[in-house]
Design a protein around this motif. Structure first.
Motif, short mmCIF file in Angstrom:
data_model
loop_
_atom_site.label_atom_id
_atom_site.label_comp_id
_atom_site.label_asym_id
_atom_site.label_seq_id
_atom_site.Cartn_x
_atom_site.Cartn_y
_atom_site.Cartn_z
N LYS A 1 86.27 51.98 71.39
CA LYS A 1 86.88 51.19 70.31
C LYS A 1 86.84 49.71 70.67
CE LYS A 1 90.98 50.64 67.41
NZ LYS A 1 90.88 49.16 67.47
N GLN A 2 87.21 49.40 71.91
CA GLN A 2 87.18 48.00 72.36
C GLN A 2 85.76 47.46 72.33
OE1 GLN A 2 89.00 48.11 76.23
NE2 GLN A 2 91.06 48.47 75.42
N LEU A 3 84.80 48.31 72.73
CA LEU A 3 83.40 47.87 72.76
C LEU A 3 82.90 47.59 71.34
CD1 LEU A 3 81.24 47.52 75.04
CD2 LEU A 3 80.32 49.72 74.30
N CYS A 4 83.19 48.48 70.41
CA CYS A 4 82.75 48.28 69.03
C CYS A 4 83.40 47.05 68.42
CB CYS A 4 83.05 49.52 68.19
SG CYS A 4 82.06 50.97 68.61
N ASP A 5 84.68 46.84 68.71
CA ASP A 5 85.40 45.69 68.16
C ASP A 5 84.85 44.38 68.72
OD1 ASP A 5 86.99 47.39 66.70
OD2 ASP A 5 88.71 47.27 68.05
N SER A 6 84.38 44.40 69.95
CA SER A 6 83.91 43.15 70.58
C SER A 6 82.45 42.85 70.29
CB SER A 6 84.11 43.24 72.10
OG SER A 6 83.26 44.23 72.67
N ALA A 7 81.70 43.84 69.81
CA ALA A 7 80.26 43.64 69.58
C ALA A 7 80.03 42.63 68.47
CB ALA A 7 79.60 44.97 69.24
N GLU A 8 79.04 41.79 68.64
CA GLU A 8 78.71 40.79 67.60
C GLU A 8 77.73 41.36 66.58
OE1 GLU A 8 75.11 40.50 70.12
OE2 GLU A 8 77.23 41.00 70.42
N PHE A 9 77.45 42.63 66.70
CA PHE A 9 76.61 43.34 65.73
C PHE A 9 77.38 44.56 65.24
CE2 PHE A 9 75.82 44.96 69.94
CZ PHE A 9 75.76 46.33 69.78
N GLY A 10 76.91 45.17 64.17
CA GLY A 10 77.62 46.31 63.58
C GLY A 10 77.44 47.58 64.38
N MET A 11 78.53 48.15 64.85
CA MET A 11 78.45 49.39 65.63
C MET A 11 79.74 50.18 65.44
SD MET A 11 77.65 49.93 69.69
CE MET A 11 79.09 49.02 70.28
N ARG A 12 79.60 51.48 65.31
CA ARG A 12 80.79 52.34 65.22
C ARG A 12 80.52 53.63 65.99
NH1 ARG A 12 80.16 56.07 60.88
NH2 ARG A 12 78.36 55.59 59.55
N SER A 13 81.62 54.21 66.46
CA SER A 13 81.52 55.40 67.30
C SER A 13 82.13 56.60 66.61
CB SER A 13 82.25 55.16 68.63
OG SER A 13 82.27 56.34 69.41
N LEU A 14 81.47 57.73 66.75
CA LEU A 14 82.01 59.00 66.28
C LEU A 14 82.96 59.55 67.35
CD1 LEU A 14 78.70 60.57 64.89
CD2 LEU A 14 80.50 59.40 63.60
N PRO A 15 83.77 60.55 67.01
CA PRO A 15 84.66 61.15 68.02
C PRO A 15 83.89 61.76 69.18
CG PRO A 15 85.34 61.78 65.80
CD PRO A 15 84.01 61.10 65.66
N VAL A 16 84.53 61.77 70.35
CA VAL A 16 83.90 62.31 71.55
C VAL A 16 83.68 63.82 71.40
CG1 VAL A 16 84.09 62.61 74.04
CG2 VAL A 16 85.01 60.55 72.96
#
Length: 453
Positions: A51-66
């Protein structure tokens, strides 16, 4: 600056094993994720970190559940998951499970822990057992050491940025005025289709010429274009050398290019046969204007180099500049063309002289005053779409030689002789910043080796 870009969707997978104690003998491998409680704690840790990684990325990225995986059979459920890449947290399980994940056919990054959390077994075994398969040479056909990250989420981020750039390059539609081509390479469009599945929509030059002639008869439209030209020329760091009519017609052509991109659902355009003008308009300044609004615009319809520009655009989030190289010497190299973007950092417009296109001494083009001291990435693809050269340099001058107008003189960070010995193809692609590592990682996924100097 990344128009029509889609988010990168990642699927995190926790590989682990829960061993059973056996008295009097070895019963567990290395690792700190070997109980149900530890597994749940690790899933929570991974979820928070992503979540922190996706929020900090300067490009569009989202993560599905583990997703959990302890054996190859559990990976089958991931076959139809709508994810662009897998991020495998290799705490445990065995090589057959990782092989099954690789066989899903998606790009895959392996994340290992040594100090960032509970120790992962694969920190010990991935090189010898998996990448080398119990031999002395790296032998895995689809993964190598560049696909493995230890502890550092920033190391994972740049790899995911590269995959984001690749996702948004694959299948990209580009409008080709006069059709696709290749500088001294007729096979270039087919090779761009093969490597990147680029979708090339041809607009015949007579069709564009007819659009221009019809638009010139629209008095209100031409008045709007003249007003846009006046606004463009007003800042103190813009110097007009050509005439205002040529600038106004560049804005007219920009409108037509935007209309064509909208019609074809494209975010990129390239021009073939433009040295003879389109109904009297040289497209040079127009290509600058399109690039500065975040779309992609390239002259000469050269599909030897255009794929590298699209890829680096989506990786960097900045315009990319297609230009001619020259012979490097004494640690310096000159590049020039008449179509340079001004918003090279993705935000600010560089100062510019609005001049004529050099070879015709007609129309409107840009002599951009590139920022001195700025680091620049240079990509130089080969004709065969197999080998790209990448190096960086620092802007030392923007001379006014009798060449194409937007001239950029770089002090090379690579050895001059190495550049000379490894140049292939012709045209180059330039962008502000250092994007070599990301481009090399992405290009390898489609079978292109990038040699970094």
């Amino acid at each position: 600056m990344r128009h029509d870009a889609a988010d990168l969707v990642i699927q995190p997978v926790l590989m682990y094993s829960i061993p059973r104690r056996r008295e009097g003998r070895s019963w567990r491998n290395w690792g700190g994720v070997q109980t149900d409680e530890a597994v749940e704690q690790e899933i929570n840790r991974i979820s928070q970190e992503l979540k922190q990684l996706c929020d900090s990325a300067e490009f569009g990225m989202r993560s599905l559940p583990v997703v959990k995986a302890t054996n190859p059979q559990q990976t089958a459920a991931l076959k139809d998951v709508e994810a662009d890449a897998l991020v495998v947290y290799a705490a445990g399980a065995w090589t057959d499970t990782l092989d099954a994940l690789v066989d899903l056919g998606k790009p895959l990054v392996v994340f290992l822990r040594e100090r960032s959390g509970p120790y992962y077994l694969w920190h010990e075994i991935i090189h010898a057992r998996f990448l080398r398969s119990h031999t002395d040479q790296l032998s895995h056909p689809r993964m190598d050491v560049n696909d493995v990250v230890v502890d550092d989420s920033n190391e994972m981020l740049w790899r995911l940025r590269a995959l984001y750039g690749l996702k948004n390059t694959i299948g990209r539609r580009i409008v080709c005025i006069g059709g696709p081509g290749g500088w001294s390479c007729r096979e270039a469009p087919d090779r761009a289709r093969e490597r990147f599945q680029l979708d090339m929509a041809t607009v015949p030059i007579p069709q564009l010429a007819a659009m221009i002639k019809a638009s010139r008869k629209n008095a209100s439209l031409m008045a709007e274009c003249r007003k846009e030209a006046e606004t463009y020329l007003r800042p103190k760091d813009v110097r007009l050398v050509t005439n205002e009519k040529a600038v106004a017609e560049a804005f007219l052509l920009k409108r037509l290019f935007n209309d064509l991109m909208t019609k074809h659902d494209a975010s990129a355009i390239t021009t073939n046969g433009c040295m003879g003008s389109y109904a009297g308009i040289m497209p040079c300044l127009t290509l600058t204007l399109v690039n500065d609004t975040g779309y992609m615009a390239y002259c000469e319809s050269d599909f030897v180099v255009i794929p590298s520009g699209i890829l680096m655009h989506f990786i960097s989030g900045k315009p990319t500049y297609l230009c001619n190289p020259t012979y490097p010497h004494d640690g310096r190299m000159l590049f020039a063309h008449c179509t340079a973007p001004r918003r090279m950092d993705g935000k600010n417009l560089e100062p510019v002289d609005v001049v004529t296109h050099f070879e015709s001494d007609h129309g409107a083009a840009t002599h951009v005053k590139f920022r001195k001291g700025q680091l620049v990435t240079v990509l130089k693809p080969d004709f065969g779409a197999k080998h790209w050269l990448a190096f960086t340099g620092t802007v030392v001058d923007t001379p006014e030689l009798p060449t194409c107008r937007a001239q950029i003189d770089l002090k090379l960070n690579a050895d001059t002789q190495d550049v000379l010995a490894n140049m292939r193809g012709f045209h180059c692609m330039l962008a502000y910043g250092d994007h070599m590592r990301d481009v090399a990682y992405a290009a390898k996924k489609v079978g292109i080796n990038v040699q970094i100097l």
